[in-house]
Design a protein around this motif. Sequence first.
Motif, mmCIF file in Angstrom:
data_model
loop_
_atom_site.group_PDB
_atom_site.id
_atom_site.type_symbol
_atom_site.label_atom_id
_atom_site.label_comp_id
_atom_site.label_asym_id
_atom_site.label_seq_id
_atom_site.Cartn_x
_atom_site.Cartn_y
_atom_site.Cartn_z
ATOM 1 N N GLU A 95 55.058 44.570 4.537
ATOM 2 C CA GLU A 95 56.227 45.410 4.787
ATOM 3 C C GLU A 95 56.094 46.171 6.108
ATOM 4 O O GLU A 95 57.077 46.364 6.818
ATOM 5 N N ARG A 96 54.883 46.582 6.466
ATOM 6 C CA ARG A 96 54.669 47.262 7.750
ATOM 7 C C ARG A 96 54.957 46.299 8.901
ATOM 8 O O ARG A 96 55.639 46.645 9.859
ATOM 9 N N GLU A 97 54.447 45.073 8.779
ATOM 10 C CA GLU A 97 54.681 44.074 9.830
ATOM 11 C C GLU A 97 56.153 43.698 9.897
ATOM 12 O O GLU A 97 56.706 43.518 10.985
ATOM 13 N N ARG A 98 56.796 43.580 8.751
ATOM 14 C CA ARG A 98 58.228 43.267 8.726
ATOM 15 C C ARG A 98 59.028 44.376 9.416
ATOM 16 O O ARG A 98 59.999 44.101 10.109
ATOM 17 N N ALA A 99 58.594 45.620 9.240
ATOM 18 C CA ALA A 99 59.278 46.754 9.869
ATOM 19 C C ALA A 99 58.927 46.859 11.353
ATOM 20 O O ALA A 99 59.590 47.590 12.096
ATOM 21 N N GLY A 100 57.880 46.162 11.782
ATOM 22 C CA GLY A 100 57.492 46.184 13.188
ATOM 23 C C GLY A 100 56.884 47.491 13.641
ATOM 24 O O GLY A 100 57.089 47.915 14.777
ATOM 25 N N VAL A 101 56.123 48.137 12.748
ATOM 26 C CA VAL A 101 55.479 49.401 13.122
ATOM 27 C C VAL A 101 53.957 49.260 13.060
ATOM 28 O O VAL A 101 53.422 48.468 12.289
ATOM 29 N N SER A 102 53.285 50.055 13.860
ATOM 30 C CA SER A 102 51.821 50.044 13.892
ATOM 31 C C SER A 102 51.266 50.858 12.732
ATOM 32 O O SER A 102 51.991 51.617 12.074
ATOM 33 N N LEU A 103 49.965 50.703 12.505
ATOM 34 C CA LEU A 103 49.287 51.528 11.495
ATOM 35 C C LEU A 103 49.487 53.005 11.819
ATOM 36 O O LEU A 103 49.807 53.808 10.931
ATOM 37 N N THR A 104 49.286 53.349 13.080
ATOM 38 C CA THR A 104 49.404 54.747 13.501
ATOM 39 C C THR A 104 50.794 55.291 13.214
ATOM 40 O O THR A 104 50.944 56.392 12.664
ATOM 41 N N GLU A 105 51.818 54.520 13.579
ATOM 42 C CA GLU A 105 53.193 54.981 13.391
ATOM 43 C C GLU A 105 53.547 55.104 11.912
ATOM 44 O O GLU A 105 54.180 56.074 11.492
ATOM 45 N N LEU A 106 53.149 54.125 11.098
ATOM 46 C CA LEU A 106 53.451 54.211 9.673
ATOM 47 C C LEU A 106 52.740 55.393 9.035
ATOM 48 O O LEU A 106 53.336 56.119 8.229
ATOM 49 N N ALA A 107 51.487 55.606 9.399
ATOM 50 C CA ALA A 107 50.747 56.759 8.859
ATOM 51 C C ALA A 107 51.464 58.059 9.224
ATOM 52 O O ALA A 107 51.611 58.960 8.382
#
Length: 178
Positions: free
Chosen positions: A11-23
């Motif tokens: 889901e993070r990859e599908r949203a196109g966000v980095s670990l840092t941004e999702l955190a």
Amino acid sequence: MAQIAASVRRERERAGVSLTELARRAGIAKSTLSQLESGSGNPSVEILWALGVALGVPFSRLVDPPKPQVRVIRAGEGQITYSERADYAATLLASCPPHARRDIFRIDAQPGEPRTSQPHNPGSVEHVVIGTGRALVGPADDPVELGPGDYVTYPGDAPHVFRALEPGTSAVIVMEHV
């Protein structure tokens, strides 16, 4: 844990966000998210809820992701919509699921009046593959002639046309929505 880890990563990859941004969006430590995605973390309900909100997906998609399904629609089956002016029938094969932006149609058309479509939403794109017969397809002011196996793509946000040139013309149209 492995299923949850894979779901969060997907889901993070599908949203196109980095670990840092999702955190950051979820208000959790990057190390916590990294451990979770590696399968070594033990997330609380609160962390999973926060991740779901940050990703714009239901909590259930993280803990019990949707299973791929096999769906068959045989020729002659499915919900058919007919044109008012042309001998043209569109069968919806797959509607756009959440977070995807496409619909797939099977087209059956006969020679005669063309199916002229008004512009769809800005940024829409259509992809057409002819299965049988021949057709003029594409922008209303400059369609191209296609035969079996031929493919064309064109802006769906401008007037476009599908004109069967032979009896029993069929095609598959994929509509991308922005």
